[in-house]
Structure formats: structure tokens, C-alpha cells
Design an enzyme around this catalytic site. Structure first.
Site, PDB file in Angstrom:
ATOM      1  N   HIS A 488     141.911 -43.183  25.675  1.00  0.00           N
ATOM      2  CA  HIS A 488     142.543 -41.874  25.044  1.00  0.00           C
ATOM      3  C   HIS A 488     141.347 -41.581  23.984  1.00  0.00           C
ATOM      4  CE1 HIS A 488     144.989 -38.725  23.805  1.00  0.00           C
ATOM      5  NE2 HIS A 488     144.329 -38.833  23.275  1.00  0.00           N
ATOM      6  N   GLU A 489     141.626 -41.887  23.237  1.00  0.00           N
ATOM      7  CA  GLU A 489     140.941 -42.000  22.345  1.00  0.00           C
ATOM      8  C   GLU A 489     139.327 -43.049  22.080  1.00  0.00           C
ATOM      9  OE1 GLU A 489     142.084 -40.910  19.721  1.00  0.00           O
ATOM     10  OE2 GLU A 489     143.855 -41.480  20.329  1.00  0.00           O
ATOM     11  N   HIS A 492     138.071 -38.873  23.511  1.00  0.00           N
ATOM     12  CA  HIS A 492     137.791 -38.098  22.389  1.00  0.00           C
ATOM     13  C   HIS A 492     136.168 -38.603  21.430  1.00  0.00           C
ATOM     14  CE1 HIS A 492     141.547 -35.762  21.557  1.00  0.00           C
ATOM     15  NE2 HIS A 492     141.904 -36.651  21.544  1.00  0.00           N
ATOM     16  N   HIS A 495     133.392 -37.419  24.055  1.00  0.00           N
ATOM     17  CA  HIS A 495     133.381 -36.086  23.032  1.00  0.00           C
ATOM     18  C   HIS A 495     132.390 -35.511  22.246  1.00  0.00           C
ATOM     19  CE1 HIS A 495     135.732 -32.136  23.608  1.00  0.00           C
ATOM     20  NE2 HIS A 495     134.061 -31.752  23.302  1.00  0.00           N
TER      21      HIS A 495
END
Length: 701
Positions: A488-489, A492, A495
Site C-alpha cells: 500500500h505505502e 503511494h 505515485h
């Protein structure tokens, strides 16, 4: 002979690999000096913009305000020191830093207000907004954001309104900081110290070994369990000692409501009212109306539509899931009612019975260094990028690893920091942040910006987590849930790392907050894909790959309690919206209001003397106020997006390139729905999420 005066490292070139932060040279006293000098330089630069005799233009006004740089990093000092200080305030704080944060917070808020409420500056911005000539889409987005940002910060208010806005924002900044500091202190204050080995019954070796290490760190005999997730979660899942589970649960769920200096009840009330008054001062009915103007959802009605649709779709299944766990409980405990501290324990027992699957069965295959290889390998397989640890890059704690990231053509792409384990001065949870954002800097300021006259400043991104620590006997062995957290992190961080925009304020994760969770939640999908697990999930002792049969059990159990988990997230969204759709002063009792606010999403009994609001950092101190629904909104998007990958192959590089080009690299340069439709070729639907979760809904005509 007197010692030569030491130069504050924030005032000079870092002279580190890729100009990374020289953590090893920064001292506590450097921060305040750099903050105050940064404010002075900001004020000087703003004066230059305001007093420029030339007619306001996009270049001499909008870019000057947004960039906050003059080619030598002159106007960037405040951003430079703020980024380091506030990142470390979450990841590696101490009492002295906490005190400095309390001192600097109102000063920094006042400075931000001084800029946003500068009438002469706003007049120049307004002039450009009304008279601009042809701009690129990205320039137009920057201009609109700049103008709207000033308006949303009070630029159109009269003198009395501006003064009141200053008071509201300065008080809110102090209280948000105090909220976080109280929560950290409460979390670290509690320990469960066990000296009788019989009380460890049911706990796996990994939990006991970690507890021994925690006890030694505190110079105690026996075993110490804490409220940090890697300690708390296994205890609540495996311990047969019901009374000890109760103690742990109540310690966790009564944080910041006790009669002490860390009580957050009144702070929450005040924050809710400050935000409501701020929104109404700016012409909105509620704080939610103010926030949602810049969200994909658009308005309160659409948020509630999503949350209510999820309740309708998932609640029948959630009730059945809870009933099955209660049945398991009543087999063991006759004549009593299942309590919250029983739920995790009996949920695990039922999962073991139904799927013969246990998180501890998977740990040996998820050794941290192998998981790192797997996650990096996934990024390489999708996007062609590679990671290389560079020990010459300074870090702020020995737990932190620093990597250089290279693009598929071998060019330098980013710096990536990874901070894995809990410790005393670190907030709970997991998050991604940046020490340097991406932007494109004009090389020759006398010539127009263009491909031949710019330097692409690459980002320095960081993920901070609280994963299982290594022990004296074993390396760090993760749960599947922790692998998902890492993914999940990391989503990010991709991104941030793939950002490729001209303006820093539009790059990377600077997007609407109900879009920002798409790249992160999207990456979680890979955690149960056999093709991915086969690349790294090897037994840490034998080297044997994770068996196909175990992977099949993981996949079959994927939707175990999925409806309950969905409603739990929905309940948080309902609570958030209940607070921030208030039109009148909030005077209710926080604890009782909380129970009523999320009641229709609840399928288990709520204890009257527990409270989540006072620990709900997302909506009180983390920027998600009136925005927690974003996780469910983004889940619809990511399930829809992953269905595209599944259709063409989960490692299909053409699909991945489209995802990178249209979403990961674009930041906030265009409307999120435009970006998503460009990637998929159409609008997202909820169908993929319902199908993935095995939820069947009635079709109506």
C-alpha cells in the site's frame, strides 16, 4: 583557540548523494534558526513580487508564488526545514522536538496566513486569473489552484473576517499538534508485563520472542507487550487469556479519554467547531461542503450515497459473518456475551476451522528482506525500474534504508527511504511522505521554459511503517497483512517517484484526496497473486517456495469477514461525516455522539466507555477531515483498475505503462476522472469490487 563557528546545514548545499538531507549533521538547535530565517526570506521574496512595477503575469506572479525558489534555493529554505522537521516529528521525535513544534506551529500558521491574506499579492493573482493569455492545461490548473487556494484561505474576506480566520487557523494548528502528541504519549505509556509463562498460552513463538526483546529493552524480566500493532494484534488474535485480552483492549480503546493531561475529548470538540466556523466564515454551510468542493465526490450527497450503498450491499453478509463468530464463541464460553476483546480471537479460530489458515503459517515465507526483493521486483516487472541500496545516503535512524531508484533506461529516477519498525519516538500506523518533491526547474530564467531549458528535479520519497521487528532468534517475519501494508505505502511512493510535472504543487500525490488512495490500494491486489508470491515467498530456513496449496487457501479465504471489514471502514466514514456536516456548534458528548453516528453500519455491540474519535488521527490531525470516505471511494477505482490488469495479465507492461503515463506521472495536472477514463477508456463502476468481494446484490428494474 575558539572553535570555528559551525554553519547550519540548512543554510548550505547539502553535498550529499542527490542532495539528500544530511540527517547526520542536523542538530536540534538548527531547526528554529532555519525556521526564522526561512520566514524572513519568504517575506522578502513576497515583497519583491508585490512591489514589482511590471504588470502581473503568469511568470512574474503565479510561478513566483508557487515555486518559492529563485534558482539558488533562496526562497526554498522554509520548505526545506519544515519538510525535515515535521517528517521527523512523526517518525523520530522526542520531548525537545515536541516542545519546539508547539512553539513554532502558531508562528508558521501566522506566516502562512500573512501570505494568503496579503491583499496586494492577491490583487496580482486575481489580475492574472482574469486577464491571462493562452496557457497550457498544466499552467491553467496551477493558476486556478493558486487563485482558488487564496480564496479558500480567506482572501475575499473583510478585515474582521481575516482576523477571525487567523485566530481559527492558528488555534487549530496548535490543537492538531497537541492531539497527535497526546496520542503518541498514551500509546507508549502502556505495557502489559508478564512474568508467569502460563499466561503466554496460545501465543505464537514470534509474539513471545518479540515480547522478550521488548522486556530487555525496558530492562525487565519476562515478557512485555505494547499497544504497537506488531505486539497488540497477535496478542488479541492468539492469547487464550481472556482477562489479559480485556486489559489490552481496554488500554487501547480508552487512550486519550482518561482523566489526565493526554485527554483529547475537549480538543476534538474544539477542532470540530473551529473547522465548522472556518467553513461558514468562507461561505459554506458545513466544513464537509467546504472540503468536498475539491474532491471527486463533489458534495455531501454523493458521499452518503456511496456509504449507504455499501451498507445495503454488505450488511446482510456482515451480520452472518458476526453470527458465525458468536456461535464459535458460545461453544467455548457458555452463558456469556461475546465482547470486543473476544472477536479477533474467535474470528481467528473460525478462519482456522474453515480454511486451515493462520497468519503464523505464512510468516516463515515473508522474511522482510525477501519481501523487499519481491516488492522491488514487482515494480521492475511492471515498470522496468530498479532499486540499489546506497549506504552513503544519510538516514535518521539505523532502521532506515536508503535506495537509489533507476528508470528502465538506466537514468536516475528517485531516492527511496524505507523505515520499517516501531520504536519509542514514532507514531503508529504507516504513511508515505517526501523529503523532496519533483518539479522542473527553468535553467536559464531569461529564456522561456521548455524541454531544452529545464532540469527535472527528482523526488526523495519515504515510507514509514510499524512492521514486526527481528528478534535475537529470528529475522523480521511479516504477516500477510503487513505485506499488504508495505505494498500500500509502496503504491503511494510510486505515485511520488514517477511524478513528471512542471510544477511542484501539482506533482506526485498532490491530487484530490479521494483519488490519492487509488495507486496505494491498487498495489495491495498483488499480495495474493500466485505469480507475485512465487517471486519472493521462500521459507526463511529451508528456502522452499510457498506451497501452491497454501496459496490456494489464502485465495479461498480472501473474502473471509470481508463484509464486516467493509462496514468497519464505512462506520469510520459515517463518523467523520457526522462531525463535519454539523451546521451548529458541536456541544454533544463525544463518546455518545460517536455511538449514534456510526450505528447503522455497526453489527457488533459497542462498549459505552470506549472511544475512537480521540484516536482518529486521520480526521483530527491528519488531513482527512470530511474525507475518510476516500478509502472506499478509491477502493471502487482500484478494483476497477485491477480488473483491467487481470484482463490483460497482471504483469502486462503495456497496461502498466498506461497506468504510469495517465495516472502515476500526471499528479494533479488534470481532473482525476479525466485521467482515470484516459487509462481505462471509460468510467469506473462498482461491479469489479462487488465481484471481487463475492457480494451479490438484487437487481432492480
Amino acid at each position: 583557540m575558539s572553535e570555528e563557528k559551525r554553519l547550519n546545514p540548512f543554510f548550505e548545499k547539502y553535498n550529499t548523494p542527490h542532495d539528500t538531507v544530511p540527517f547526520d549533521r542536523i542538530r536540534l538547535e538548527d531547526y528554529e534558526e532555519a525556521f526564522m530565517e526561512g520566514i524572513r526570506r519568504d517575506e522578502e521574496q513576497i515583497d519583491k513580487i508585490v512591489n514589482n512595477p511590471e504588470k502581473p503575469t503568469f511568470d512574474n506572479t503565479i510561478i513566483s508564488v508557487d515555486d518559492e525558489k529563485d534558482g539558488e534555493g533562496y526562497y526554498d529554505l522554509l520548505s526545506r526545514v519544515s519538510t525535515v522537521f515535521f517528517n521527523l516529528l512523526s517518525a523520530e521525535t522526542n520531548d525537545e522536538m515536541d516542545a519546539l513544534a508547539q512553539k513554532m506551529s502558531p508562528i508558521l500558521t501566522k506566516h502562512a496566513n500573512d501570505i494568503r491574506l496579503n491583499e496586494k499579492l492577491f490583487e496580482r493573482i486575481k489580475y492574472v486569473h482574469q486577464h491571462h493569455r493562452k496557457l497550457t492545461p498544466e499552467e491553467k490548473m496551477l493558476l486556478d489552484n493558486c487563485y482558488d487556494g487564496f480564496v479558500r484561505s480567506g482572501a475575499l474576506l473583510d478585515a474582521a473576517g481575516k482576523e477571525r480566520l487567523r485566530q481559527l487557523t492558528e488555534e487549530a494548528s496548535i490543537l492538531g499538534l497537541q492531539f497527535s502528541q497526546n496520542l503518541l504519549k498514551e500509546n507508549k505509556a502502556f505495557t502489559l508485563h508478564i512474568t508467569d509463562e502460563a499466561q503466554l498460552d496460545g501465543l505464537p513463538d514470534s509474539a513471545c520472542e518479540a515480547a522478550v526483546l521488548a522486556a530487555k529493552e525496558q530492562e525487565k524480566d519476562g515478557w512485555v507487550f505494547t499497544l504497537d500493532t506488531p505486539s497488540y494484534s497477535p496478542f488479541m488474535t492468539y492469547s487464550t487469556q481472556r482477562e489479559l485480552r480485556r486489559q489490552m483492549y481496554m488500554a487501547k480503546n480508552t487512550e486519550c479519554i482518561r482523566d489526565n493531561t493526554e485527554n483529547n475529548l475537549e480538543i476534538c470538540k474544539r477542532l470540530i467547531n473551529l473547522r465548522r466556523e472556518l467553513a461558514q466564515l468562507l461561505g459554506h454551510k458545513t466544513y464537509a461542503d467546504y472540503v468536498l468542493k475539491h474532491r471527486m465526490a463533489g458534495n455531501v450527497r454523493n458521499v452518503y450515497k456511496l456509504l449507504n450503498n455499501l451498507i445495503t450491499a454488505y450488511k446482510p453478509s456482515a451480520i452472518k459473518e458476526v453470527a458465525a463468530i458468536e456461535k464459535m464463541f458460545l461453544k467455548d464460553v457458555k452463558g456469556k456475551t461475546m465482547q470486543p476483546w473476544d472477536f479477533g480471537f474467535y474470528s481467528h479460530k473460525l478462519q482456522l476451522q474453515k480454511y486451515n489458515l493462520d497468519a503464523e503459517m505464512l510468516r516463515p515465507y515473508f522474511e522482510l528482506s525477501k519481501v523487499i526483493d519481491g516488492v522491488f521486483g514487482l515494480a521492475h516487472r511492471l515498470y522496468g525500474i530498479t532499486f540499489k541500496e546506497n549506504k552513503d545516503i544519510p538516514v535518521y535512524h539505523p532502521d532506515v534504508k536508503a535506495y537509489e531508484v533507476f528508470d528502465k533506461d538506466g537514468s536516475y529516477l528517485a531516492v527511496f527511504y524505507a523505515d520499517f519498525h516501531p520504536r519509542k519516538g514514532k507514531q503508529g500506523g504507516a504513511w508515505m511522505t517526501e523529503y523532496q518533491s519533483q518539479w522542473k526547474e527553468r535553467v536559464d530564467t531569461k529564456k522561456p521554459f521548455g524541454p531544452d531549458n529545464c532540469k527535472n528535479i527528482r523526488p526523495h520519497v519515504s515510507v514509514v511503517m510499524n512492521l514486526t521487528k527481528p528478534t535475537e532468534e529470528k529475522p523480521a517475519l511479516l504477516t500477510l497483512g503487513e505485506v499488504e501494508t508495505f505494498l500500500h505505502e509502496f503504491g503511494h511512493s510510486l505515485h511520488g517517484m514517477f511524478a513528471n510535472t512542471r510544477f511542484e504543487s501539482l506533482s506526485g500525490t498532490n491530487v484530490w484526496w479521494d483519488f490519492v488512495e487509488l495507486p496505494s490500494q491498487f498495489m495491495e491486489n498483488f499480495a495474493i497473486e500466485k505469480e507475485f508470491l512465487r517471486t519472493f515467498a521462500f521459507h526463511y530456513q529451508t528456502g522452499e517456495p510457498i506451497p501452491d496449496e497454501l496459496i490456494d487457501r489464502i485465495r479461498r479465504s480472501r473474502n473471509y469477514n470481508v463484509a464486516y471489514a467493509c462496514l468497519r471502514q464505512v462506520s469510520f466514514g459515517l463518523l467523520d461525516m457526522a462531525y463535519y456536516t454539523k451546521k451548529d456548534e458541536f456541544t454533544d458528548d463525544i463518546i455518545s455522539f460517536e455511538k449514534k453516528a456510526w450505528a447503522k453500519a455497526m453489527v457488533t455491540e459497542q462498549l459505552p466507555d470506549t472511544c475512537m474519535t480521540v484516536q482518529f488521527s486521520h480526521i483530527m490531525a491528519g488531513g482527512y477531515a470530511a474525507g475518510y470516505y476516500s478509502y472506499k471511494w478509491a477502493e471502487v477505482l482500484e478494483a476497477d483498475a485491477f480488473a483491467v490488469f487481470k484482463k490483460h495479465g497482471i504483469f502486462n507492461q503495456k497496461t502498466a505503462q498506461r497506468f504510469r503515463d495517465n495516472i502515476l506521472s500526471k499528479g494533479g495536472t488534470e481532473n482525476p476522472m479525466v485521467l482515470y477514463k484516459r487509462f481505462k477508456g471509460g468510467e469506473p463502476t462498482i461491479d469489479a469490487l462487488l465481484k471481487r468481494n463475492g457480494i451479490k446484490t438484487k437487481k432492480t428494474g
